[in-house]
Enzyme design. Structure first.
Site, short mmCIF file in Angstrom:
data_model
loop_
_atom_site.label_atom_id
_atom_site.label_comp_id
_atom_site.label_asym_id
_atom_site.label_seq_id
_atom_site.Cartn_x
_atom_site.Cartn_y
_atom_site.Cartn_z
N GLU A 1 2.00 -14.46 6.82
CA GLU A 1 3.09 -14.34 5.85
C GLU A 1 3.97 -13.13 6.15
OE1 GLU A 1 0.75 -16.65 2.27
OE2 GLU A 1 1.00 -14.50 2.10
N CYS B 1 -10.50 -3.89 3.03
CA CYS B 1 -10.40 -3.15 1.77
C CYS B 1 -10.66 -4.15 0.64
CB CYS B 1 -9.02 -2.54 1.60
SG CYS B 1 -8.56 -1.46 2.97
N SER C 1 2.64 1.21 8.58
CA SER C 1 1.65 1.66 7.60
C SER C 1 0.25 1.45 8.14
CB SER C 1 1.84 0.86 6.30
OG SER C 1 0.80 1.16 5.40
N LEU D 1 -3.71 6.01 1.57
CA LEU D 1 -4.77 6.98 1.28
C LEU D 1 -5.71 6.49 0.17
CD1 LEU D 1 -5.50 9.75 2.48
CD2 LEU D 1 -4.28 10.80 0.58
N CYS E 1 2.50 -6.40 -2.48
CA CYS E 1 1.52 -5.69 -1.65
C CYS E 1 0.12 -6.18 -1.94
CB CYS E 1 1.52 -4.20 -1.97
SG CYS E 1 3.02 -3.39 -1.54
N1 SAH Z 1 -3.13 -2.45 6.74
C1 SAH Z 1 -2.08 -1.54 6.52
C2 SAH Z 1 -0.76 -2.20 6.21
C3 SAH Z 1 -0.77 -3.40 5.32
S1 SAH Z 1 -1.28 -3.19 3.67
C4 SAH Z 1 -2.44 -0.56 5.43
O1 SAH Z 1 -3.43 -0.75 4.74
O2 SAH Z 1 -1.74 0.44 5.31
C5 SAH Z 1 0.20 -2.59 2.88
C6 SAH Z 1 -0.05 -1.75 1.61
O3 SAH Z 1 -0.43 -2.60 0.51
C7 SAH Z 1 -1.17 -0.75 1.77
O4 SAH Z 1 -0.80 0.51 1.29
C8 SAH Z 1 -2.25 -1.37 0.94
O5 SAH Z 1 -3.18 -0.44 0.54
C9 SAH Z 1 -1.49 -1.99 -0.18
N2 SAH Z 1 -2.27 -2.96 -0.96
C10 SAH Z 1 -3.28 -3.74 -0.54
N3 SAH Z 1 -3.77 -4.47 -1.55
C11 SAH Z 1 -3.06 -4.13 -2.66
C12 SAH Z 1 -3.07 -4.56 -4.03
N4 SAH Z 1 -3.93 -5.48 -4.44
N5 SAH Z 1 -2.19 -4.01 -4.86
C13 SAH Z 1 -1.29 -3.09 -4.44
N6 SAH Z 1 -1.22 -2.66 -3.17
C14 SAH Z 1 -2.09 -3.17 -2.29
FE1 SF4 Z 2 -6.89 -2.76 3.98
FE2 SF4 Z 2 -4.33 -2.90 4.82
FE3 SF4 Z 2 -6.22 -4.44 5.93
FE4 SF4 Z 2 -5.45 -4.93 3.44
S1 SF4 Z 2 -4.20 -5.10 5.25
S2 SF4 Z 2 -7.58 -4.89 4.23
S3 SF4 Z 2 -5.05 -2.85 2.69
S4 SF4 Z 2 -6.12 -2.21 5.99
#
Ligand code: SAH
Ligand code: SF4
Length: 340
Positions: A85, A110, A189, A213, A334
């Site tokens: 996406e 995550c 990011s 973070l 996000c």
């Molecule tokens: N993997 C990279 C980039 C993609 S995620 C990273 O983690 O930085 C893009 C952003 O969306 C990240 O800051 C992530 O922590 C955030 N994100 C992921 N799940 C989310 C959620 N359920 N609500 C709000 N932000 C979220």
């Molecule tokens: Fe974590 Fe970014 Fe991967 Fe989602 S896309 S699992 S926030 S590292």
């Protein structure tokens, strides 16, 4: 588009070399999405090429527009049937930002993120990353007569686990002969991939770095961002400190606020001291992201809790922005990208 193969094909068929330049220009400057649209080529040649070459590696399986019209989500199917996406976001009127994916799924897992839930399926190729841009740019040109002003590598996947493809895609996007965006209009990011941050500082000192973070203590961060077990906060602090010393650039600190987990006053104080130990507050913008629902056990904080956290960070001397949630009605916000 495989330009090497096209060049050989033109030669083998006794066609002039300037045809290659015409195709190149049509793809990168006019965002042609089909051979039909490349009117500079004679129709019989277009028919011939149609059978041999695909202009784009991605098929658009679905396009969803948010109610307000400020977010457009594309669901693309790749050659092997996997889906990714990509989201166009209208941040300020007429300025569109494109959020691209770098992996199908994500290995970081995550627990609050829909992309991470299924783990990694595979890395995307450089073309699969660039083609998200070309397809979205073509859509925007045709439907709104507008352009993409910036690209954020914040879609599905951890960009620094796919460094080679990401760096090649950035080169295509910033090459004046191809897409020609300024490096300052590209942001990547990362969840805190330390070797990736170090390489990025050397390779793309003019691009922007964002770091997810979410917690400034190892115990909590180990749970929220499992990559922290490999690269704990002490290592991340060193890498960010070196990054700032080398590039003199401001870093965007993303902090997803989850109620009762990381949004207390004492956590704001801890975040401030952790950042201040890395560099002066002027080197950071703290970007608070109220949690978007992804079906997990987490809760979004109430609006006034977000305000309190933001106010505290400001008192500590940081520039703070609260991310507007665009596209949550199309699961394009996000953390909601799942790719099915
Ligand atoms: N993997 C990279 C980039 C993609 S995620 C990273 O983690 O930085 C893009 C952003 O969306 C990240 O800051 C992530 O922590 C955030 N994100 C992921 N799940 C989310 C959620 N359920 N609500 C709000 N932000 C979220
Ligand atoms: Fe974590 Fe970014 Fe991967 Fe989602 S896309 S699992 S926030 S590292």
């Amino acid at each position: 588009m495989d330009f090497k193969k096209l060049s050989v094909f033109l030669k083998d068929n006794g066609l002039p070399a300037f045809r290659l330049k015409q195709v190149h220009e049509a793809i990168f400057k006019n965002f042609a999405a089909s051979w039909d649209e490349i009117s500079a080529l004679p129709a019989p040649l277009r028919d011939k090429l149609e059978g041999e070459f695909r202009l784009n590696t991605l098929d658009t399986a679905d396009t969803l527009v948010s109610k307000k019209g400020d977010a457009i989500k594309f669901c693309f199917e790749m050659k092997d049937g996997l889906k990714i996406e990509t989201v166009l976001l209208n941040l300020t009127s007429e300025r569109w930002s494109l959020c691209v994916s770098t992996q199908a799924g994500c290995p970081v897992r995550c627990p609050f993120c829909a992309t991470g839930r299924k783990g990694l399926k595979r890395n995307l190729s450089p073309d699969e990353i660039v083609d998200q841009f070309l397809a979205a740019a073509s859509y925007l040109k045709k439907n709104r007569n507008q352009k993409i002003a910036s690209v954020i590598f914040m879609g599905m996947g951890e960009p620094f686990y796919n460094y080679e493809s990401v760096s090649e895609a950035i080169r295509t996007m910033t090459d004046p002969e191809r897409i020609g965006l300024g490096q300052r209009h590209i942001s990547v990011s990362t969840a805190g991939h330390v070797p990736g941050i170090r390489r990025f500082a050397k390779d793309f000192p003019q691009c922007n770095l964002a770091i997810s973070l979410h917690a400034s203590e190892d115990d909590l961060r180990n749970d929220l961002v499992p990559l922290n077990r490999q690269y704990p906060l002490s290592q991340l602090a060193k890498a960010l400190n070196d990054y700032i010393a080398m590039t003199k650039r401001r870093v965007l600190v993303e902090f997803v606020l989850m109620d009762g987990l990381n949004n207390s006053r004492s956590q704001a104080a801890k975040l401030s001291s952790w950042l201040r130990a890395v560099a002066a507050p002027k080197y950071f913008t703290v970007n608070l992201i109220p949690y978007n629902r992804t079906g997990g056990p987490y809760r979004a904080p109430a609006r006034d809790r977000v305000k309190v956290f933001a106010g505290l960070m400001e008192t500590y001397g940081f520039e703070v922005t609260v991310r507007k949630s665009l596209g949550d009605d199309i699961a394009g916000a996000c953390g909601q990208l799942a790719g099915k």
